[in-house]
Design a protein around this motif. Structure first.
Motif, PDB file in Angstrom:
ATOM      1  N   ALA A 131       0.709  -1.154  -0.028  1.00 38.71           N
ATOM      2  CA  ALA A 131       0.097  -0.177  -0.051  1.00 38.71           C
ATOM      3  C   ALA A 131       0.738   1.215   0.050  1.00 38.71           C
ATOM      4  O   ALA A 131       1.996   1.195   0.725  1.00 38.71           O
ATOM      5  N   ARG A 132       0.441   2.394  -0.578  1.00 37.76           N
ATOM      6  CA  ARG A 132       1.008   3.476  -0.877  1.00 37.76           C
ATOM      7  C   ARG A 132       0.792   4.272   0.347  1.00 37.76           C
ATOM      8  O   ARG A 132      -0.050   3.973   1.061  1.00 37.76           O
ATOM      9  N   PRO A 133       1.752   5.257   0.981  1.00 36.53           N
ATOM     10  CA  PRO A 133       1.461   5.938   2.354  1.00 36.53           C
ATOM     11  C   PRO A 133       0.164   6.561   2.475  1.00 36.53           C
ATOM     12  O   PRO A 133      -0.404   6.510   3.868  1.00 36.53           O
ATOM     13  N   ASP A 134      -0.619   7.019   1.445  1.00 41.48           N
ATOM     14  CA  ASP A 134      -1.891   7.866   1.777  1.00 41.48           C
ATOM     15  C   ASP A 134      -2.724   6.483   2.156  1.00 41.48           C
ATOM     16  O   ASP A 134      -3.707   6.681   2.919  1.00 41.48           O
ATOM     17  N   ASP A 135      -3.076   5.331   1.219  1.00 40.97           N
ATOM     18  CA  ASP A 135      -3.507   4.151   1.718  1.00 40.97           C
ATOM     19  C   ASP A 135      -3.362   3.602   3.058  1.00 40.97           C
ATOM     20  O   ASP A 135      -4.103   3.324   3.932  1.00 40.97           O
ATOM     21  N   THR A 136      -2.106   3.459   3.610  1.00 40.18           N
ATOM     22  CA  THR A 136      -1.685   2.913   4.700  1.00 40.18           C
ATOM     23  C   THR A 136      -2.283   4.251   5.632  1.00 40.18           C
ATOM     24  O   THR A 136      -2.589   3.824   6.911  1.00 40.18           O
ATOM     25  N   ALA A 137      -2.084   5.323   5.651  1.00 40.56           N
ATOM     26  CA  ALA A 137      -2.596   6.265   6.751  1.00 40.56           C
ATOM     27  C   ALA A 137      -4.010   6.182   6.752  1.00 40.56           C
ATOM     28  O   ALA A 137      -4.502   6.374   7.757  1.00 40.56           O
ATOM     29  N   ARG A 138      -4.716   5.946   5.684  1.00 41.31           N
ATOM     30  CA  ARG A 138      -6.293   5.901   5.750  1.00 41.31           C
ATOM     31  C   ARG A 138      -6.675   4.540   6.582  1.00 41.31           C
ATOM     32  O   ARG A 138      -7.596   4.639   7.463  1.00 41.31           O
ATOM     33  N   LEU A 139      -6.062   3.351   6.222  1.00 45.91           N
ATOM     34  CA  LEU A 139      -6.096   2.023   6.945  1.00 45.91           C
ATOM     35  C   LEU A 139      -5.881   2.229   8.564  1.00 45.91           C
ATOM     36  O   LEU A 139      -6.636   1.701   9.370  1.00 45.91           O
ATOM     37  N   LEU A 140      -4.576   2.736   8.847  1.00 48.68           N
ATOM     38  CA  LEU A 140      -4.372   2.739  10.261  1.00 48.68           C
ATOM     39  C   LEU A 140      -5.164   3.821  11.081  1.00 48.68           C
ATOM     40  O   LEU A 140      -5.430   3.521  12.135  1.00 48.68           O
ATOM     41  N   GLY A 141      -5.487   4.934  10.480  1.00 46.57           N
ATOM     42  CA  GLY A 141      -6.720   5.571  10.723  1.00 46.57           C
ATOM     43  C   GLY A 141      -7.779   5.276  11.227  1.00 46.57           C
ATOM     44  O   GLY A 141      -8.266   5.577  12.523  1.00 46.57           O
ATOM     45  N   ALA A 142      -8.319   4.219  10.626  1.00 54.48           N
ATOM     46  CA  ALA A 142      -9.502   3.564  10.942  1.00 54.48           C
ATOM     47  C   ALA A 142      -9.373   2.635  11.831  1.00 54.48           C
ATOM     48  O   ALA A 142     -10.236   2.178  12.634  1.00 54.48           O
ATOM     49  N   TRP A 143      -8.224   1.787  11.827  1.00 55.00           N
ATOM     50  CA  TRP A 143      -7.682   0.798  12.666  1.00 55.00           C
ATOM     51  C   TRP A 143      -7.496   1.190  14.024  1.00 55.00           C
ATOM     52  O   TRP A 143      -7.984   0.482  15.027  1.00 55.00           O
ATOM     53  N   GLY A 144      -6.615   2.196  14.178  1.00 53.80           N
ATOM     54  CA  GLY A 144      -5.953   2.359  15.424  1.00 53.80           C
ATOM     55  C   GLY A 144      -6.804   3.492  16.414  1.00 53.80           C
ATOM     56  O   GLY A 144      -7.635   4.075  15.908  1.00 53.80           O
ATOM     57  N   ASP A 145      -6.381   3.757  17.653  1.00 60.01           N
ATOM     58  CA  ASP A 145      -6.885   4.634  18.524  1.00 60.01           C
ATOM     59  C   ASP A 145      -6.220   5.960  18.011  1.00 60.01           C
ATOM     60  O   ASP A 145      -6.814   7.080  18.452  1.00 60.01           O
ATOM     61  N   ALA A 146      -5.106   6.091  17.670  1.00 60.45           N
ATOM     62  CA  ALA A 146      -4.475   7.115  16.791  1.00 60.45           C
ATOM     63  C   ALA A 146      -3.250   6.656  15.768  1.00 60.45           C
ATOM     64  O   ALA A 146      -2.897   5.508  15.956  1.00 60.45           O
ATOM     65  N   SER A 147      -3.088   7.733  14.973  1.00 57.76           N
ATOM     66  CA  SER A 147      -2.174   7.466  14.058  1.00 57.76           C
ATOM     67  C   SER A 147      -1.449   8.547  13.906  1.00 57.76           C
ATOM     68  O   SER A 147      -1.837   9.791  13.834  1.00 57.76           O
TER      69      SER A 147
END
Length: 508
Positions: free
Chosen positions: A89-105
């Motif tokens: 995944a490219r950084p923008d996709d990674t940021a989106r997925l981690l933002g939805a998964w984690g308590d903070a990103s």
């Protein structure tokens, strides 16, 4: 690393019969099986979250793998505090997925493809498949994104860091046989070491760090490349070099890493004061050279860590390693064949401060290590003549918060093979520490102050703020050192007597 011990510390390989080779292969396979079992156990506390995160990326059509150090540490049965992942995944996709998964990103370094996140107590870093390389004239790595896991692993620094666990399946990926190298205790590069070190010259220092942390033997071809390419380290920023040097010093076996840095010529570029010690014979003629003595002092200091100086302690270790760096500049040949290094502690303190500043250490660290270097000889002579209480007070005051480290540095610096002399020095230092303890019971040694403060001095002398107040304060402090607590009345009498002799008193 108990499961890897059968072959981990074996010296350079020798020719084997077919039977011995088969036996070694059997040992390696057994060690690898044990390592995989330890990995599962080590990751068990976070396994559910790892699988959950893998499913998040899988559901979005991306691959995700735990990679590098965390996999290596898990195979060694150790829990890694930092969990690193790689993805297509490219950084923008990674940021989106981690933002939805984690308590903070957060964005750790989007330009380098790395995004961080936290879920409950788990902190993760996810980096897009990539490669890094240095332009010959640049200090900054160039980053290019990749498209597959095997390609990403092939660009890693060493085979033991080029293993991955695919998520959520937990399939083990090891295209460069890193597990075999880990079981054999060998440090190799996935491709040629020349290409690896050309991509990032800092990897040469990482080799020393892993030798110090894991007691890995560096493969001959890797050592040869480090030696041939040592000058390439000069294009790497001082900050990155400092971090690797710190990690090497704080490792379980720092001497192994330091020897590698010196033997390959890397130390000549990053810490030239260390190999320079090889040229000197110490004044006691008990060591091959001051270099060997310094490594011995470092090992002894590590053995003394604990209690008020919990290990690993960077200040103590750096001071132990560098305390004699002033000897090359102060060497003098005396009549009769002796060698002296007068005032090497003062010269060495200045050299230490200059080197650590060049390596971008913080000011507190620089001052502390330089001060320990300056004070490391202060104790010598204590056993030959009784110190006054004043001398003991000054010893404690000059060391300040570094006193416990100074105790350990001074004891470590006694590396004589003469058992009688070693015992005499140890007994003398025991006596000094006992005297410090007794004085502490009677006085506040850790916060010695004059009996009168600056405001009281100005009030008694009828003067305002000026340099005279500082001189008066230092006079009272010297009296306090020499005679112990005076009390307010005696201190006032001494102050007035001092003041009567000052030219300013006749002008007022």
């Amino acid at each position: 690393m108990a499961g890897l011990d059968p072959v981990l510390h074996e010296e350079s390989p020798t020719p084997r019969t077919d039977g011995r080779a088969a036996a070694l292969e059997s040992v390696l396979e057994s060690a690898k099986d044990e390592a995989k079992g330890r990995a599962v156990a080590a990751l068990e506390p976070v396994m559910a979250l790892l699988v959950d995160l893998g499913r998040v990326f899988e559901g979005a059509g991306f691959a995700l793998s735990l990679v590098g150090g965390p996999v290596r540490d898990a195979l060694l049965g150790r829990r890694s505090t930092d969990l690193d992942f790689t993805t297509d995944a490219r950084p923008d996709d990674t940021a989106r997925l981690l933002g939805a998964w984690g308590d903070a990103s957060w964005d750790i370094g989007k330009e380098f493809g790395t995004i961080g996140a936290r879920k409950r107590d788990l902190v993760v870093e996810v980096t897009t498949y990539r490669s890094e390389s240095y332009d010959p004239s640049s200090r900054k790595p160039e980053v290019a994104y990749g498209d597959d896991l095997v390609g990403d692993l092939s660009r890693r620094d060493f085979t033991v860091n080029a293993m991955a666990l695919q998520l959520p399946s937990m399939d083990f990926v090891d295209p460069h046989d890193g597990l075999t190298d880990l079981a054999a205790g060998v440090l190799r590069t996935p491709g040629t070491p020349e290409q690896s070190f050309s991509d990032d010259p800092l990897r040469m220092m990482r080799a020393a760090r892993f030798a110090a942390q894991l007691r890995l033997r560096v493969a001959p071809e890797v050592t040869a490349a480090m030696t041939a390419m040592a000058d390439r380290i000069t294009i790497v920023s001082a900050e990155r070099v400092r971090v690797e040097l710190e990690k090497t010093l704080l490792a379980a076996y720092p001497v192994a890493g330091l020897r590698l840095l010196v033997d390959t010529g890397l130390a000549a570029h990053v810490l030239p004061e260390l190999p320079a010690l090889q040229l000197e014979i110490d004044e006691h003629h008990r060591h091959k050279d001051v270099y060997e003595h310094s490594l011995t002092v470092l090992e002894r200091a590590i053995d003394l860590e604990g209690g008020p100086v919990p290990g690993p302690d960077l200040l103590l270790r750096m001071a132990a390693l560098l305390h004699d760096v002033g000897k090359p500049r102060t060497r003098r040949f005396e009549e009769g064949g002796g060698v002296s290094f007068h005032h090497h502690e003062v010269v060495g303190a200045k050299m230490v401060a200059k080197r650590l500043k060049a390596l971008r250490f913080d000011n507190d660290t620089i001052k502390a290590v330089a001060r320990l270097t300056e004070l490391h000889l202060r104790f010598h002579g204590y056993g030959d003549g009784e110190w006054t209480d004043s001398a003991v007070r000054r010893y404690v005051t000059d060391a300040g918060p570094l006193l416990e480290r100074l105790h350990r540095l001074t004891r470590s610096d006694c590396t004589t093979r003469n058992a009688r002399k070693a015992k005499r020095l140890s007994d003398a230092y025991d006596d000094l520490e006992a005297r410090i303890a007794r004085l502490r019971e009677q006085e506040e040694l850790d916060s010695i102050r004059p009996d009168l403060d600056g405001n009281q001095v100005m009030q008694l002398l009828g003067i305002g703020p000026s340099r005279v107040v500082g001189r008066a304060y230092q006079h009272l402090l010297a009296l306090r050192m020499d005679r112990g607590p005076l009390g307010a009345e005696e201190a006032e009498r001494e102050l007035r007597a001092w003041w009567a002799e000052q030219p300013e008193s006749r002008e007022s």
